[in-house]
Structures are given as structure tokens and as C-alpha cells.
Motif scaffolding. Structure first.
Motif, PDB file in Angstrom:
ATOM      1  N   SER A 212       4.438   1.392 -25.292  1.00  0.00           N
ATOM      2  CA  SER A 212       5.651   2.146 -25.609  1.00  0.00           C
ATOM      3  C   SER A 212       6.855   1.499 -24.953  1.00  0.00           C
ATOM      4  O   SER A 212       6.812   1.105 -23.781  1.00  0.00           O
ATOM      5  CB  SER A 212       5.524   3.594 -25.124  1.00  0.00           C
ATOM      6  N   SER A 213       7.954   1.408 -25.700  1.00  0.00           N
ATOM      7  CA  SER A 213       9.189   0.859 -25.141  1.00  0.00           C
ATOM      8  C   SER A 213       9.792   1.794 -24.109  1.00  0.00           C
ATOM      9  O   SER A 213      10.667   1.401 -23.335  1.00  0.00           O
ATOM     10  CB  SER A 213      10.202   0.614 -26.262  1.00  0.00           C
ATOM     11  N   ALA A 214       9.325   3.049 -24.086  1.00  0.00           N
ATOM     12  CA  ALA A 214       9.845   4.011 -23.108  1.00  0.00           C
ATOM     13  C   ALA A 214       9.312   3.754 -21.707  1.00  0.00           C
ATOM     14  O   ALA A 214       9.867   4.253 -20.730  1.00  0.00           O
ATOM     15  CB  ALA A 214       9.497   5.438 -23.535  1.00  0.00           C
ATOM     16  N   LEU A 215       8.231   2.967 -21.597  1.00  0.00           N
ATOM     17  CA  LEU A 215       7.634   2.676 -20.302  1.00  0.00           C
ATOM     18  C   LEU A 215       7.510   1.165 -20.152  1.00  0.00           C
ATOM     19  O   LEU A 215       6.703   0.532 -20.821  1.00  0.00           O
ATOM     20  CB  LEU A 215       6.251   3.329 -20.183  1.00  0.00           C
ATOM     21  N   SER A 216       8.333   0.585 -19.309  1.00  0.00           N
ATOM     22  CA  SER A 216       8.313  -0.867 -19.130  1.00  0.00           C
ATOM     23  C   SER A 216       7.431  -1.250 -17.947  1.00  0.00           C
ATOM     24  O   SER A 216       7.246  -0.475 -17.005  1.00  0.00           O
ATOM     25  CB  SER A 216       9.724  -1.407 -18.917  1.00  0.00           C
ATOM     26  N   VAL A 217       6.895  -2.453 -18.002  1.00  0.00           N
ATOM     27  CA  VAL A 217       6.017  -2.985 -16.964  1.00  0.00           C
ATOM     28  C   VAL A 217       6.630  -4.277 -16.450  1.00  0.00           C
ATOM     29  O   VAL A 217       6.956  -5.169 -17.227  1.00  0.00           O
ATOM     30  CB  VAL A 217       4.605  -3.248 -17.510  1.00  0.00           C
ATOM     31  N   THR A 218       6.785  -4.382 -15.132  1.00  0.00           N
ATOM     32  CA  THR A 218       7.362  -5.577 -14.519  1.00  0.00           C
ATOM     33  C   THR A 218       6.419  -6.102 -13.442  1.00  0.00           C
ATOM     34  O   THR A 218       5.993  -5.353 -12.562  1.00  0.00           O
ATOM     35  CB  THR A 218       8.729  -5.274 -13.878  1.00  0.00           C
ATOM     36  N   SER A 219       6.081  -7.379 -13.520  1.00  0.00           N
ATOM     37  CA  SER A 219       5.230  -7.992 -12.503  1.00  0.00           C
ATOM     38  C   SER A 219       6.035  -8.235 -11.235  1.00  0.00           C
ATOM     39  O   SER A 219       7.235  -8.558 -11.294  1.00  0.00           O
ATOM     40  CB  SER A 219       4.675  -9.318 -13.017  1.00  0.00           C
ATOM     41  N   LEU A 220       5.398  -8.078 -10.078  1.00  0.00           N
ATOM     42  CA  LEU A 220       6.068  -8.363  -8.813  1.00  0.00           C
ATOM     43  C   LEU A 220       6.065  -9.855  -8.482  1.00  0.00           C
ATOM     44  O   LEU A 220       6.608 -10.260  -7.460  1.00  0.00           O
ATOM     45  CB  LEU A 220       5.412  -7.575  -7.678  1.00  0.00           C
TER      46      LEU A 220
END
Length: 564
Positions: A212-220
Motif C-alpha cells: 500500500s502506498s499509505a505505508l512506506s518502508v525505508t531501509s536504515l
């Protein structure tokens, strides 16, 4: 899922000793060439030599009990291969200590070029780590050696919320998040076939995505390659279910394929942080409460009335009061189903029906505008009293029939907020004495001292079994356990004038920032998220939680706010 407490070291100095040599090592059978033509070769399981090599492929599972060794020439296994080798502490050529098992094996090969494939396995034959097609050359008359770096073979990928994350559940059952305000940190790991987490050297590379575009994931990033931050990009519908896909890709040398796991995440509370304001047309609404039917009520000091609004924001009404000239201020729902409030005239406690009928009782010591009232655990109402420095202060109890009992405090204590705690006692703040107090229903008082210059005001029970309070002088939110351990967390906005704290529907506390015209949320780890009200200088005061999970609050300028 099991975390490795140690590494089984295969000192698989798989020493290739010819002519029957290698004392103490186990010889792998071969059918050719003749013994006189065999050469010594050592196969090394290379260990990282420094911190900079921490991601170098080298993983040996603690579940390893055997290995398959294959030696090829020209892409074809030579005679006698592949071989299965036992790697238990009692296996030939193996020894053990408390920390590891070390095995030395003997291979006999003629001079020439080869490729080696070594696969470490568990007792059921499941591959745990491997190195495939490692080229090496056996040279006659020399100490031959070939380095083998094992890559972990991931059988599954798992998501693990970090300790400070507010995510409930697990990868098997799915996760739930009660709101999406602020960010959450999770880690992704590959697991081997026996459920061991593959960490460090030889671990697979991992990734995490959302559907979902409403929940983004970013790697540290490389500093913590297993960690990811989840952030909301917009309103996630209440009770919506999104999906996270965790993927573990083993090192290329292991010869194994990437594996993925899809885990549902359900949002079971309002999550957008959107504020809506409803003008009342008059200033000083306060003492906001929510009834079992979901309707929201508050006192109107300016118009001497009660206000009400439906849960969906419609049907905003003003209920005129009849009887004594009451000026409702801070209020609470009583055990009799009426609205109890401390009168703005600083003299009375008022009981008001929701039809507007008023009954007044005189507060012996008197009540100040910062005093509050709450329903006690004993079927009575409890409130704080203060009539000015040097004149009088008390905790008071009033029955539904109007009988008042007072429990005196030092005149300078200035008690303000009061609430029933999870231990069945009443807890209150002493703004003038920098203390938090506890009083039993029989009147025994215990006090806990805060830092110098503290002035605690509002107080509420939290979802963690502790009491949470606002401290407007030190610009802190405080937490006190029922045994008296105190922790305070700074509020990012200077001079926020925090007040009106309540337990939210999301395992967090919510409070008003009267001086910053904002409402804010603090999680159980002290993380604070702030939301400015649409109206500048709104000066929010009190809060209450709606039956649908919305949070309602009063604004001094003349409005009722709702945040979802």
C-alpha cells in the motif's frame, strides 16, 4: 524462531591427506587414483578477520550435524562423490568443547583442477549453509589449501518488531498497529530450516516492501541492514489490513534461492491524526465527557449551560440549566449517571442531570479553577480543594446524596488533578508542593516528591498500570508507578502548558498543549507526536475518548475538537 547462542565451528580443515596419513582425521573413501598419486589438500572454512569483514559469507548453523561434500572435474562428480560426512561431537575426526564442535576430514585427490561444493545439513538432511562450485587446484608435492566460505540457506523470512515499536502480534498470526502516528521500526531476518536466525557473516541480504502506498518502508542502510522504518503517507482506513513482504536472499555462493513471507498488518484504531473543530459560539467550554451512548458532553461556564454533540459531529446543542445558578467547569460522569462539576464560583460542587436540573453542595474548603473531580472506586465522587495559599487545601469525597468528607493537605500544596488509579486508590497532583499524592478510600495519604520547581496538574491512569501526569512548569509529561517510581519525558514544544491528559484508545496517552494550541500523543516509551489545531490560539484544555476511538477536546476560544 531461535537465536544462535553459539556457532558450531567446522574446522573442516577437510585436510586432504594421502597415503593413509592425517593421523586422527577421517578418510573419505575414493576409488581412484592409486594411493601413491594422492596429494594433501586442506579445505578451510574462512572466518572474518576483522569488523570490516563482518558481512563476509560465513554461517554455520548450530543445528549442523552432517555435510555433503562433492568434488567435480569438468562439471562431473569424480568417482566416490558426493559423500555424506557426519559432523557430530562423536563422529570420527570430530572433537567438541563447550563452545563448538571441530571436525577434521581427509580427502584423497590426485593433482589437477577441481570444484568443490560443501553443504552443511541438519539431522533431517535440510540444507543449512553451503558453498557451491569453489574452484581449487591440487599441486603435487605442496601443502594444498582451498578456502570455503559458507552462506546461510534461508528457509523463511521473518519480521520482528523492535523493542520500542508499538506493533502487536507476530509473523505467524499477523501484526496489528493501533494507529499509524509516528514511525515504527522492525527488523527482517532469514531463518534456516531449523528456525535459527541467520545473522552476521553469511547472512542473507533482506528487503521489506508494503502493498500500500499509505505505508512506506525505508531501509536504515548499511549501518543496520536488517532494520526498516514503517511510516504512514496518508490516512489508513480504520480496520484496514495491509501486507508486508519480507524477502531473504542468500549469498550467491550458497546456491540457494530467495525466500519471501507475506505478513498481514491490521490497523485497528483511527490513524490519520486529522483534527475537526466544531464551533460552540461561546468561550470556556470544559469538563468534557463521553456517555455510554457515544454522545459528548461538556460544561459551558460563559452561558451557564451544558453542551452536547453527537459522535459524528452533528446535533450540536446547548442545554439550559434550571435551579441554582451553576457555572459548570471541570466535570466528570458520576455513578448515578449525572454530570458532576466543580462550580466556577469557587464555592460549590454541582450535580447536573442531562436535562439541565442542578443540585448544589457547598465545598467546605472551596474550589479553585484548577481543581478537578473524578468518580472514585467506592461509588462516590472525589475532588481536590484549594481556596488560596495559606487558607486551605484538601482532598474531598462526596456521596451521591451530598455528604462531604474532607482530608486536609498542607495549605500550600495546591492539589489539582485527581483520578482513580489501577490499585484502587485515588491519585492526585500537588502543583504547589511539587508532589504526586495517593489517598486510600479510608483517607490515608502518601506523597511522592518530584523535581524542584515541578508543578504537576492533570493526571490519568495509563494502559501500562502506571499514572501519567502533566507538568506545565518543567514542560514535561511524567509517569509514576503505583510504588512511586517516577520518570519524566520532555515535551518538544517550549512552554506548551500541558494539561488534560487521558488514556487514548491506542495504548498511549493524549494531552492538550494549551500554550501551543495543539494536542499531543505520548507512547509508553516517551515518544511524543504533536498535532496543531486548525484554529490558532485555540488553547485546548480537557480531553475525553469517544466510543469510536476518536479523541474529543475542548478549546477555550469556543470550540470542540475531535482528532481521528
Amino acid at each position: 524462531m531461535r537465536w544462535c547462542g553459539y556457532i558450531v565451528v567446522l574446522a573442516v580443515n577437510l585436510a586432504l591427506a594421502g597415503c593413509g596419513g592425517g593421523g586422527g582425521s577421517a578418510a573419505l573413501p575414493v576409488s581412484a587414483p592409486k594411493p601413491s598419486a594422492l596429494q594433501h589438500v586442506t579445505i578451510r572454512i574462512d572466518e572474518p578477520a576483522a569488523a570490516s569483514a563482518a558481512r563476509r559469507a560465513q554461517y554455520i548453523s548450530p543445528a549442523t550435524t552432517q555435510a555433503t561434500i562433492d568434488v567435480e572435474q569438468g562439471g562431473v562428480s569424480i568417482a566416490g562423490y558426493p559423500q555424506m560426512v557426519s559432523l557430530t561431537p562423536t563422529s570420527s575426526g570430530c572433537s567438541s568443547t563447550l563452545a563448538n564442535v571441530s571436525c577434521q576430514l581427509t580427502l584423497a585427490l590426485a593433482a589437477g583442477s577441481y570444484t568443490l561444493t560443501l553443504t552443511a545439513k541438519d539431522a533431517n538432511g535440510n540444507a543449512l549453509s553451503a558453498a557451491q562450485n569453489v574452484p581449487f587446484t591440487v599441486v603435487a608435492g605442496t601443502a594444498n589449501s582451498v578456502g570455503v566460505s559458507l552462506g546461510g540457506v534461508a528457509a523463511s523470512a521473518e519480521i520482528v518488531p523492535n523493542a520500542n515499536a508499538e506493533i502487536a502480534g507476530n509473523a505467524s498470526a499477523g501484526f496489528s498497529l493501533q494507529d499509524c502516528i509516528g514511525s515504527q521500526t522492525v527488523s527482517v531476518f532469514g531463518l534456516d530450516a531449523d528456525g535459527n536466525v541467520i545473522l552476521g557473516a553469511g547472512a542473507p541480504s533482506v528487503s521489506l516492501t508494503s502493498d500500500s502506498s499509505a505505508l512506506s518502508v525505508t531501509s536504515l542502510g548499511t549501518s543496520n541492514p536488517n532494520a526498516f522504518t514503517l511510516s504512514c503517507n496518508g490516512a489508513v482506513p480504520w480496520n484496514a489490513t495491509l501486507h508486508l513482504t519480507a524477502t531473504a536472499t542468500p549469498p550467491s555462493g550458497s546456491g540457494s534461492a530467495a525466500v519471501s513471507s507475506v505478513i498481514p498488518m491490521t490497523f485497528d484504531r483511527p490513524v490519520s491524526g486529522t483534527i475537526t473543530e466544531y464551533s460552540t459560539g461561546y468561550v470556556l467550554p470544559s469538563g468534557i465527557i463521553v456517555l455510554p451512548d457515544g454522545n459528548v458532553w461538556w460544561g459551558e461556564a460563559q452561558t451557564r449551560s451544558l453542551g452536547t454533540i453527537a459522535p459524528d459531529g452533528t446535533n450540536l446543542l446547548q442545554i439550559a440549566l434550571t435551579g441554582p445558578a451553576a457555572v459548570p467547569h471541570h466535570g466528570a460522569l458520576g455513578p448515578d449517571g449525572d454530570y458532576w462539576t466543580l462550580d466556577y464560583d469557587q464555592t460549590h460542587v454541582d450535580r447536573i442531570t442531562f436535562a439541565g436540573a442542578v443540585t448544589q453542595y457547598t465545598a467546605p474548603t472551596g474550589v479553585d479553577n484548577e481543581n478537578t473531580i473524578t468518580q472514585g472506586p467506592d461509588g462516590a465522587m472525589w475532588f481536590t480543594e484549594w481556596s488560596g495559599a495559606g487558607t486551605g487545601a484538601a482532598i474531598a469525597r462526596i456521596t451521591t446524596s451530598g455528604t462531604i468528607t474532607e482530608f486536609p493537605l498542607p495549605n500550600t500544596s495546591y492539589p489539582a488533578g485527581i483520578v482513580t488509579g489501577p490499585d484502587g486508590n485515588l491519585w492526585f497532583t500537588e502543583a504547589g508542593a511539587s508532589k504526586i499524592g495517593r489517598i486510600t478510600t479510608s483517607g490515608t495519604i502518601t506523597e511522592y516528591t518530584l523535581g524542584t520547581s515541578a508543578c504537576p496538574n492533570s493526571i490519568a491512569a495509563g494502559p501500562d498500570g502506571a499514572l501519567w501526569f502533566t507538568d506545565s512548569c518543567l514542560n514535561m509529561i511524567g509517569r509514576i508507578t503505583t510504588t512511586g517510581t517516577i520518570t519524566e519525558y520532555p515535551i518538544p514544544t517550549a512552554n506548551s502548558a500541558a494539561m488534560g491528559i487521558v488514556e487514548g484508545p491506542d495504548d498511549a496517552m493524549w494531552f492538550c498543549e494549551n500554550g501551543a494550541s495543539a494536542v499531543a500523543r505520548i507512547n509508553m516509551h516517551g515518544g511524543i507526536t504533536q498535532f496543531a489545531t486548525p484554529t490558532a490560539n485555540s488553547q485546548p484544555v480537557d480531553m475525553a475518548v469517544g466510543r469510536d476511538g476518536s479523541i474529543w477536546f475542548t478549546e477555550t476560544v469556543g470550540a470542540i475538537g475531535r482528532i481521528r
